[in-house]
Structures are given as structure tokens and as C-alpha cells.
Enzyme design. Structure first.
Site, PDB file in Angstrom:
ATOM      1  N   LYS A  52       0.778  -1.244   0.006  1.00 18.75           N
ATOM      2  CA  LYS A  52      -0.022   0.064   0.128  1.00 18.75           C
ATOM      3  C   LYS A  52       0.789   1.291  -0.055  1.00 18.75           C
ATOM      4  O   LYS A  52       0.729   2.278  -0.886  1.00 18.75           O
ATOM      5  CB  LYS A  52      -1.050  -0.049   1.361  1.00 18.75           C
ATOM      6  N   GLN A  96      -4.402  -1.290   9.889  1.00 18.46           N
ATOM      7  CA  GLN A  96      -4.538  -2.678   9.377  1.00 18.46           C
ATOM      8  C   GLN A  96      -4.986  -3.896  10.252  1.00 18.46           C
ATOM      9  O   GLN A  96      -4.762  -3.773  11.345  1.00 18.46           O
ATOM     10  CB  GLN A  96      -3.206  -3.059   9.008  1.00 18.46           C
ATOM     11  N   ASP A 119     -10.855   2.784   4.178  1.00 23.83           N
ATOM     12  CA  ASP A 119     -11.211   1.436   4.279  1.00 23.83           C
ATOM     13  C   ASP A 119     -12.678   1.277   4.020  1.00 23.83           C
ATOM     14  O   ASP A 119     -13.100   0.248   3.745  1.00 23.83           O
ATOM     15  CB  ASP A 119     -10.640   0.870   5.554  1.00 23.83           C
TER      16      ASP A 119
END
Ligand code: GUN
Length: 291
Positions: A52, A96, A119
Site C-alpha cells: 500500500k 491494518q 477503508d
């Protein structure tokens, strides 16, 4: 059979986003800035977050990687989240998953400012998505929609079987595919671990999206000819002969299912790269919303 090349489409998307960033630089507008919070040293999470951050660099975004100790307290992590919420230089950030067991994931996700939740895991974004309002859509389902759309696969009136009901993939993709938008208007069945007649369902599916995490679960005798198969599985299977000591396996027995499918995603190189591209897209959207 069409190979749904997520790597290629993700690269196309990155080129498109890079152009937008270059134009923003020319116009002296803000450069998109994504931060990623990584707790502990889980190998898979390190790999994903590394990709990412690298992708941000490739397309001209600013990126910040925040690494925290595995034993960090929930209180200190929440403080970090509040700092990120206040930081005007950041357009979006992700925490994460999975988190260490002593940390309440729900509490953490609720603390993220929905306007920075690229997200799309905050209930405010999930709710807006379900109501077809403007929202950050979780990157993996967003990527699946984009992939299906860019390959011109018809979804309207088709029977789509989603295997898995996770908050990150199965549940949101089942909602999106039944909606009226892009890659929508499908009749969706959600199958999960308690589903009794899964083969009966998959045999009747025009489109199968598998997000189960069981390597090679979907076999050729479970699908009809001409089916479209989207494989979201990425399980590390130990393999002493492989350079890294493991190989990545999808949920689909690719060699046999691809012989019956009209279109199918490979693993790796299918949904995985699309997830990263759509995270970048969400970050760009977060930045553009502030213009
Ligand atoms: N873990 C697995 N997939 C994801 C994702 O898309 N976002 C975050 N934050 N964690 C993940």
C-alpha cells in the site's frame, strides 16, 4: 475464457490516478496523503501494508507508515487514532487488520473519523453505502465492482452467489451487487459456513464470488459452464519447496474451474491488486472532497 487481469486493471487505475495527482500539482492543489497504522509484526500484514505504501509512492501520493508495538495498550492506540483524526495534513488512514487479541477492533474502527475512513469500515460509511449514499466503499468489494465493470461483464438479472459474509468482503459485495449501480442489479444469494446446500447454489450461479479463505474450496463439479468466478481467497499454504516457504492459494481450484468458466480471476494477480488500487482511489476521493 477471459482471465480477469486485476494486475493490469489496477495498473490502469494507478496511471489514471497518477495523472490526476500530476494535474493537482500543476494546479497547486493538495497532494493526497494516506497513512497506514500497522501493529505488530504479522508477516501477511507487513506485506500488504508495504504494498500500500509503495503504491502511494508510485503514483505521487504522500504516505506515512505508523508502526506500533504488538503489546500497545488500547488506550494509547485510541490516542494515536485521535491524533490522526486531528491531523489536517492527512486525507485518509487505515488501521491494518487483524488487530492483536487484547484490542477491541470495534472500538478502534468506531474511533476513526468517517471522513478519513478510506477503508470504509466505519458504520457511518457502511450504512451510507447500504443506503446508496456517497460513502467510502471498502476497497476489496469496490475493486471487484470495478473489475467486473471494466471487463463489461453483465450482472443485471444474473444470479450471483457470494460465499462468505465477512464485514470486509462478503457482506458489502452482496449489498453492492444487488443495488442499482455499477455491476449491480444482480439477484444475490449469500452462502456461509452454515449453508447446507452450497453446491446446489453454486451450480445455479451465473457469477460466484468466493471470500471464504479455504484453499481450492470451489471445484469444477460445483459450477456450471460459462460461470464468472471472482476468487477473493489469499491463503498462505506451507510449501517447503517454495522460496518463501509457502504458496498463496485462492478459494478456487483454478486449473479445473477455469476450463468451465467464461471469466475468472487468477490468484495472485486478480482481486488483490484491485484492493490496493481502490484504497488509492478512496484516498484521492477523500482529498478531492476537501477542495
Ligand atoms: N486486512 C485484510 N484486508 C484489509 C483491508 O482491506 N484493510 C485493512 N485495514 N486491513 C485488512
Amino acid at each position: 475464457m477471459i482471465l480477469l487481469d486485476g494486475k493490469k486493471i489496477a495498473n490502469d487505475l494507478k496511471v489514471e490516478i497518477k495523472r490526476v495527482v500530476e494535474q493537482r500539482v500543476e494546479d497547486e492543489k493538495k497532494i493526497p496523503h494516506l497513512a497506514a497504522v500497522l501493529i505488530g509484526n504479522d508477516g501477511a500484514s507487513l506485506t500488504y501494508v508495504g504494498s500500500k505504501v509503495r503504491s502511494c509512492d508510485q503514483i505521487g501520493f504522500k504516505s506515512t507508515l505508523i508502526r506500533l508495538e504488538e503489546n500497545i495498550s488500547e488506550k494509547i492506540l485510541l490516542q494515536k487514532i485521535y491524533e490522526l483524526n486531528q491531523d489536517d495534513s492527512l486525507d485518509g488512514y487505515i488501521v491494518q487488520l487483524p488487530l492483536p487479541k487484547h484490542i477491541d477492533e470495534e472500538k478502534i474502527l468506531l474511533a476513526i473519523d468517517p471522513n478519513k475512513d478510506v477503508d470504509g469500515f466505519h458504520p457511518a460509511n457502511f450504512g451510507k453505502m447500504a443506503l446508496e449514499m456517497e460513502a467510502f466503499i471498502p476497497a476489496t468489494p469496490f475493486g471487484i465492482i470495478e473489475l467486473i465493470d471494466r471487463y463489461g461483464i453483465e450482472t443485471s438479472g444474473k444470479h450471483c452467489v457470494v460465499i462468505g459474509r465477512s464485514h470486509i468482503v462478503g457482506r458489502p459485495i452482496s449489498i453492492l451487487m444487488s443495488q442499482k449501480g455499477k455491476a449491480g442489479n444482480a439477484t444475490v444469494t449469500v452462502a456461509h459456513s452454515r449453508t447446507k446446500n452450497i453446491k446446489e447454489l453454486t451450480l445455479n450461479a451465473d457469477i460466484i464470488i468466493s471470500a471464504l479463505g479455504i484453499p481450492e474450496f470451489l471445484r469444477a463439479d460445483m459450477v456450471k459452464k460459462g460461470v464468472v468466478v471472482i476468487d477473493v481467497g489469499i491463503t498462505r499454504v506451507p510449501d517447503k519447496g517454495a522460496p518463501k516457504g509457502y504458496v498463496i492459494k485462492g478459494d478456487v481450484a483454478f486449473d479445473e474451474v477455469s476450463k468451465k468458466a467464461s471469466a475468472i480471476t487468477p490468484v495472485p494477480g486478480g482481486v488483490g491488486p484491485m484492493t490496493i488500487a481502490m484504497l488509492l482511489k478512496n484516498t484521492l476521493l477523500a482529498c478531492q472532497r476537501k477542495d
